[in-house]
Design a protein around this motif. Structure first.
Motif, PDB file in Angstrom:
ATOM      1  N   THR A 128      31.793  40.571  44.862  1.00  0.00           N
ATOM      2  CA  THR A 128      32.492  39.376  45.338  1.00  0.00           C
ATOM      3  C   THR A 128      33.327  39.683  46.571  1.00  0.00           C
ATOM      4  O   THR A 128      33.389  38.883  47.514  1.00  0.00           O
ATOM      5  N   HIS A 147      32.016  37.677  35.021  1.00  0.00           N
ATOM      6  CA  HIS A 147      32.719  36.493  35.521  1.00  0.00           C
ATOM      7  C   HIS A 147      34.175  36.815  35.832  1.00  0.00           C
ATOM      8  O   HIS A 147      34.703  36.430  36.882  1.00  0.00           O
ATOM      9  N   LYS A 148      34.832  37.525  34.934  1.00  0.00           N
ATOM     10  CA  LYS A 148      36.251  37.845  35.116  1.00  0.00           C
ATOM     11  C   LYS A 148      36.456  38.754  36.326  1.00  0.00           C
ATOM     12  O   LYS A 148      37.390  38.564  37.112  1.00  0.00           O
ATOM     13  N   MET A 151      36.146  36.703  39.498  1.00  0.00           N
ATOM     14  CA  MET A 151      37.256  35.785  39.754  1.00  0.00           C
ATOM     15  C   MET A 151      38.545  36.495  40.156  1.00  0.00           C
ATOM     16  O   MET A 151      39.420  35.899  40.774  1.00  0.00           O
ATOM     17  N   TYR A 152      38.657  37.781  39.819  1.00  0.00           N
ATOM     18  CA  TYR A 152      39.850  38.534  40.229  1.00  0.00           C
ATOM     19  C   TYR A 152      39.719  39.116  41.628  1.00  0.00           C
ATOM     20  O   TYR A 152      40.685  39.641  42.180  1.00  0.00           O
ATOM     21  N   LYS A 156      42.316  36.957  43.604  1.00  0.00           N
ATOM     22  CA  LYS A 156      42.151  36.040  42.468  1.00  0.00           C
ATOM     23  C   LYS A 156      41.600  34.678  42.889  1.00  0.00           C
ATOM     24  O   LYS A 156      41.851  33.664  42.240  1.00  0.00           O
ATOM     25  N   PRO A 159      34.850  33.247  43.541  1.00  0.00           N
ATOM     26  CA  PRO A 159      34.049  32.266  42.818  1.00  0.00           C
ATOM     27  C   PRO A 159      33.009  32.935  41.923  1.00  0.00           C
ATOM     28  O   PRO A 159      32.724  34.133  42.071  1.00  0.00           O
ATOM     29  N   THR A 160      32.452  32.185  41.014  1.00  0.00           N
ATOM     30  CA  THR A 160      31.349  32.674  40.174  1.00  0.00           C
ATOM     31  C   THR A 160      30.625  31.472  39.594  1.00  0.00           C
ATOM     32  O   THR A 160      31.201  30.378  39.500  1.00  0.00           O
ATOM     33  N   ILE A 183      36.505  29.121  35.054  1.00  0.00           N
ATOM     34  CA  ILE A 183      35.322  29.034  35.909  1.00  0.00           C
ATOM     35  C   ILE A 183      35.159  27.620  36.457  1.00  0.00           C
ATOM     36  O   ILE A 183      34.826  27.423  37.633  1.00  0.00           O
ATOM     37  N   GLN A 186      37.658  27.303  39.285  1.00  0.00           N
ATOM     38  CA  GLN A 186      37.553  28.224  40.412  1.00  0.00           C
ATOM     39  C   GLN A 186      36.125  28.450  40.885  1.00  0.00           C
ATOM     40  O   GLN A 186      35.899  28.893  42.009  1.00  0.00           O
ATOM     41  N   GLY A 187      35.159  28.160  40.054  1.00  0.00           N
ATOM     42  CA  GLY A 187      33.764  28.386  40.412  1.00  0.00           C
ATOM     43  C   GLY A 187      32.904  27.193  40.041  1.00  0.00           C
ATOM     44  O   GLY A 187      33.222  26.055  40.386  1.00  0.00           O
ATOM     45  N   LEU A 297      43.837  32.453  39.774  1.00  0.00           N
ATOM     46  CA  LEU A 297      43.680  32.434  38.320  1.00  0.00           C
ATOM     47  C   LEU A 297      44.960  32.081  37.580  1.00  0.00           C
ATOM     48  O   LEU A 297      44.914  31.483  36.514  1.00  0.00           O
TER      49      LEU A 297
END
Length: 374
Positions: A128, A147-148, A151-152, A156, A159-160, A183, A186-187, A297
């Motif tokens: 990412t 996924h985590k 996103m970090y 933070k 996307p995912t 998600i 943020q995604g 996040l």
């Protein structure tokens, strides 16, 4: 208005029993228009009532879900190439991600080891950071870790995409309620299945083709020889995509899948750089970062209303919590990390750990670690 009518007709067909993507496209090829397909299908079987399709659209609007038909410009071109591409995608979140410049699928075991989760999370984070979008299935274990990690990344803001094997209004597994919400904020979460579709053994292999189609390649981190992750790898191979696998101990059942893939020609992967080198991002590709309106996040807790989202019932014999021994690898894990991952009270944790040690199933290592024995 014409687009709304088209979407309504597509939904009527896809909500009709016995009509799947392949049947849908065969009928379209034969009859050329949705109206004629509806007429032809109605002769052979009861057609989904228009009111039911209208209810589906109304529920999507209520939940903030976008219904994206295969004719929509937002529909991902890589997915459209499949002969069984979903005629409609249900999407919650940032639909711009559907056509992100470059993506990588990261999949693996649900009963993942601590080390496996750390590797998946780290690789997803680094991908990412290098503008590669991580796609996975929001299952427990490797999927959740990927996924985590994604996103970090990017302070933070990473996307995912999560591809569900349930309806978009059904969270599975139940423990991923918070992950679902993050998600969505943020995604992007997508599904091809109608609202209300519960977790079923048959639906998860189907969604794997979507995961692999959205990505330039698929990375497998821990999987048995009969894992659904190998189905995703097979789909990717059939789609002409690159396969990557993280090697593991031959003593570990969870390593058999990746080790087998490596023997068959998959790229041996130890870190994100191994993937980035194959994708030739730094040398041959210029990746333009998509401008995303996302929240960090720590600020997404209440940004998505999931009061109308169901928590799925566990699948029979599939949702047992991992025992302590299953979390311990032959390479060894840190005891403090093991305690956190186990979810056990401290007294119970050390009691079980002592039992495993006395029974000869584990051994202590230097640096406050324990390892599994043969």
């Amino acid at each position: 208005m014409a687009e709304q009518t088209e979407l309504l007709n597509i939904l009527r067909l896809m909500l009709t029993e016995g009509v799947g993507p392949i049947t849908f496209y065969k009928h379209m090829q034969t009859y050329k228009s949705l109206e004629k397909v509806l007429q032809a299908v109605a002769v052979k079987k009861p057609l989904c009532p228009q009111s039911k399709a209208e209810d589906e659209i109304a529920k999507a609007q209520k939940l903030g879900v976008k219904l994206i038909a295969y004719t929509d410009s937002r529909y991902p071109e890589s997915l459209r190439q499949l002969n069984d591409a979903p005629p409609v995608l249900y999407a919650l979140g940032n639909t711009d991600l559907l056509n992100y410049p470059l993506s990588m699928a990261v999949v693996g075991a649900r009963n993942a080891s601590i080390n496996g989760r750390k590797i998946a999370s780290r690789i997803a984070y680094d991908l990412t950071e290098n503008d590669v979008l991580v796609v996975s299935g929001m299952a427990r274990g490797i999927d959740s870790a990927a996924h985590k990690g994604a996103m970090y990344a990017k302070n933070k803001l990473g996307p995912t995409i999560a591809v569900l094997g349930t309806g978009l209004d059904v969270i599975y597994p139940a423990e991923n309620k918070d992950l679902y919400q993050m998600i969505a904020a943020q995604g992007l979460i997508i599904s091809e299945l109608p609202f209300g579709t519960a977790a079923q053994v048959s639906t998860f292999p189907r969604r794997n083709r979507i995961i692999s189609a959205l990505a330039a390649g698929t990375l497998v981190v821990e999987a048995s020889l009969h894992s659904g992750s190998l189905i995703t790898a097979k789909c990717a191979l059939e789609q002409g995509k690159d396969i990557f696998a993280v090697p593991g101990s031959p003593l570990e059942n969870r390593s058999q899948g990746p080790n087998h893939l490596i023997k068959e020609g998959a790229v041996l992967t130890e870190n994100a750089e191994d993937i980035l080198n194959i994708l030739s991002i730094s040398q041959n590709r210029q990746i333009k970062s998509t401008q995303l309106s996302l929240k960090p996040l720590d600020k997404v807790e209440n940004s998505v209303n999931i009061s109308d989202i169901k928590i799925a019932d566990p699948l029979p014999e599939k949702e047992e919590k991992l025992s302590l021994i299953e979390l311990i690898t032959f390479e060894g894990v840190d005891i403090d990390e093991l305690l956190r991952s186990s979810g056990l009270a401290q007294a119970e944790f050390f009691s079980q750990l002592l039992d495993l040690e006395f029974s000869g199933k584990i051994e202590r290592q230097a640096g406050n670690r324990v390892a599994r024995l043969k």
